[in-house]
Structure formats: C-alpha cells, structure tokens
Scaffold this active site. Structure first.
Site, PDB file in Angstrom:
ATOM      1  N   HIS A 236      44.686  52.750  18.167  1.00 26.67           N
ATOM      2  CA  HIS A 236      43.614  53.042  17.219  1.00 26.67           C
ATOM      3  C   HIS A 236      43.791  52.214  15.954  1.00 26.67           C
ATOM      4  CE1 HIS A 236      42.727  56.370  19.804  1.00 26.67           C
ATOM      5  NE2 HIS A 236      43.911  56.893  19.606  1.00 26.67           N
TER       6      HIS A 236
ATOM      7  N   ARG B  62      40.958  50.047  24.047  1.00 28.11           N
ATOM      8  CA  ARG B  62      41.667  50.137  25.314  1.00 28.11           C
ATOM      9  C   ARG B  62      42.349  48.792  25.594  1.00 28.11           C
ATOM     10  NH1 ARG B  62      37.236  51.939  28.556  1.00 28.11           N
ATOM     11  NH2 ARG B  62      37.441  54.039  27.743  1.00 28.11           N
TER      12      ARG B  62
HETATM   13 ZN    ZN Z   1      44.820  58.078  20.954  1.00 25.69          ZN
END
Ligand code: ZN
Length: 311
Positions: free
Chosen positions: A97, A192
């Site tokens: 993140h 991702r």
């Molecule tokens: Zn996470």
C-alpha cells in the site's frame, strides 16, 4: 447519554474467500467464497448500516457526517478507520500500500493505507508474507520484473494470537487458512505485485508493478521487528498492541469483569471469542460496535476476547 453504536457488517465475496465467517462466526454470509466481513466500516465500497433503532436507516458514514459529536468532533471528512475480519481459504495476492502522500498525489486524494493484523486462527506452522529480500531498489525492480519470486518473497512464521503491523511500503500477503482481524486506515488502495499467476474467468487479475516498485520500502523491516506475540499478556486489562500515527489497537482477554473509562474520541470494539455483557447489554463473538465520545464508565463481564481501536 448516547448509546453504544452497533453495526451490521458488509460481506465481500473474494476468489480466495471461504465459509468460516459463517461456520466459525455465525454470520449470515452471501456464499461459500466470503473473504471479508467489514465489521466497522464507513467506506463507500462497504458502508455499514447502523443496527440501533434510534439511527435506523443510517450508515456509519452518514452518522459521522450528521453526528460528529459521537466521534469527539474530530477533524476529517471521513470516519478514519476500517475494521475487517478476513477468512483466507486460499492465498491472497502479494501486495503493498502507498502512504498518504503518494495516494493523495496518485489516487485522487485517497488516504494511503497502514494496517495491522491480529491472528484469530491459522494452521500449524503457518507463514505470512511480510517484507522482501531485496537489498537495494535496483535489486527490487530486477526481482519483480524478472519474476524471481522465490528470491523476492519473505515468509515469516506466525501462530494464533500474533500481531503484525504493516506500514505503507511493506510487501505483504495473507496465506491460506488464516483468519485475521485487520485494523486499517479507511482506504482501499492496494497495489498488487504478484498473484501467483492465477486466473479469474480465464484472465489474470491486474498487477500494479510500477506503482509497487515506487512505494516498496527497501530494505524491509527485520522479521523480528515485524511480529509480536500477544499470548502471554495479562488478562482482564486492556493491553496496547500498537500506537502509530493512525490508530491505537488494544487486546483484552476477559475472564470475569473489567471496568474502565471510555475517554477516546470513540472506541471501536470487536468480540473475537466468547460472550458476555457491556453495561448489561449482551454481546457475543462476531459483534462489532463503537463506544461514542463521552461514553464514560464501561463495565464488561463474561468470558471474551476483544480487540479495540481508537485514533
Ligand atoms: Zn494490505
């Protein structure tokens, strides 16, 4: 006095989800691949309805907007935290993140995401992905571009009751068989890195390789600094597991009674095991609720395990 705010969780079906939110937690889940219970959420992708009659028809985001006094009149245009229970029947993708600064610039003003995990249950000898093995940014980019996943991915051993803080920039993934309570900033921004080359409806899910390389911290925090064992903390008192810029998280194992003062702007609570009462009101495993600002004296009774969070 303002009442305790009870939430109706939103459930999320995921390709990696299972049915334990139904079988273990007794929730009425939407299907056999239910991955997440958003127990305390005001996020637009899953805004919990309030269960109290006095707030009938309102969601948590509406309550935040219309009754700021319940949340200590905090600054900020949205409820700051998101509490989830995750049932990973299969491995989750390996992800990272951004922090607030990167998200604000690159994700239309969204928050970044700092999160932490409390391990509710996991298989014997379970391992999570936390961190990576690249020593320099160059090596990181090379490992990711070349798909050297065995070199790149760092596994850390975990057991039931462990607690892990995932700062922005930390490569991480929940693995098959783990049930986790996640406390996080109210954000859904995930990059991702790798999805084990899985296909969904014949196609791989989107990866965010360049953004990931931008935000991953190099080198990663050490394994020893990443996992905290909470099993031997004293009973019948709140034990602080973490305090960071975004939240404080506490654990309580109750066997009997505890009285305390709710003096946070608000206090999120999730019952992970057992049952009991809070100021006479029945609560049980799977309940999520918020003690509002100025709530004052709280008396808990019963045999329960709880995780709480505040800002
Ligand atoms: Zn996470």
């Amino acid at each position: 006095m303002n009442p305790i705010i009870f939430l109706k969780p939103v459930f999320k079906e995921m390709i990696w989800g299972g049915n334990r939110l139904g079988t273990d937690f007794g929730y009425d889940i939407p299907g056999e691949k239910t991955g997440e219970c958003w127990g305390i959420s005001a996020h637009p992708n899953g805004d919990d309805e309030i269960a109290n009659d006095c707030y009938a028809g309102m969601t948590l985001s509406q309550l935040w907007d219309k009754h700021p006094e319940l949340f200590g009149n905090l600054d900020g245009d949205r409820f700051p935290l998101l509490i989830k229970i995750i049932d990973a029947k299969d491995n989750l993708s390996i992800q990272v993140h951004p922090n607030d600064e990167y998200a604000a610039k690159n994700e239309k003003g969204s928050f970044g995401k700092t999160e932490c995990w409390y391990i509710i249950d996991c298989p014997e000898n379970a391992k999570l992905v936390v961190g990576h093995n690249a020593k320099t940014h160059e090596e990181l980019a090379d490992m990711i571009h070349e798909g050297k996943w065995n070199d790149f991915i760092r596994y850390v051993p975990i057991k039931k009751g462990d607690f892990i803080q995932i700062d922005p920039g930390t490569v991480h993934a929940i693995t098959s068989g783990c049930m986790i309570l996640e406390t996080q900033q109210n954000s859904d921004i995930t990059y991702r890195v790798y999805d084990y080359d899985r296909l969904t409806n014949g196609k791989p899910r989107e990866l965010h390789v360049e953004k990931s390389i931008d935000v991953i911290t190099v080198p990663a925090k050490s394994t020893e600094d990443s996992v905290k064992d909470t099993n031997d903390l004293p009973k019948n008192q709140w034990n602080k597991l973490i305090e960071c810029d975004y939240y404080k998280v506490y654990k309580l194992v109750l066997d009997g009674e505890l009285e305390f003062e709710q003096d946070h702007p608000f206090l999120n609570m999730s019952v992970l095991d057992g049952e009991g009462t809070i100021n006479g009101q029945k609560i049980k495993k799977g309940d999520h609720f918020i003690l509002p600002a100025g709530y004052g004296k709280v008396k808990l009774s019963g045999n329960m395990e709880l995780i709480a969070s505040a800002v």
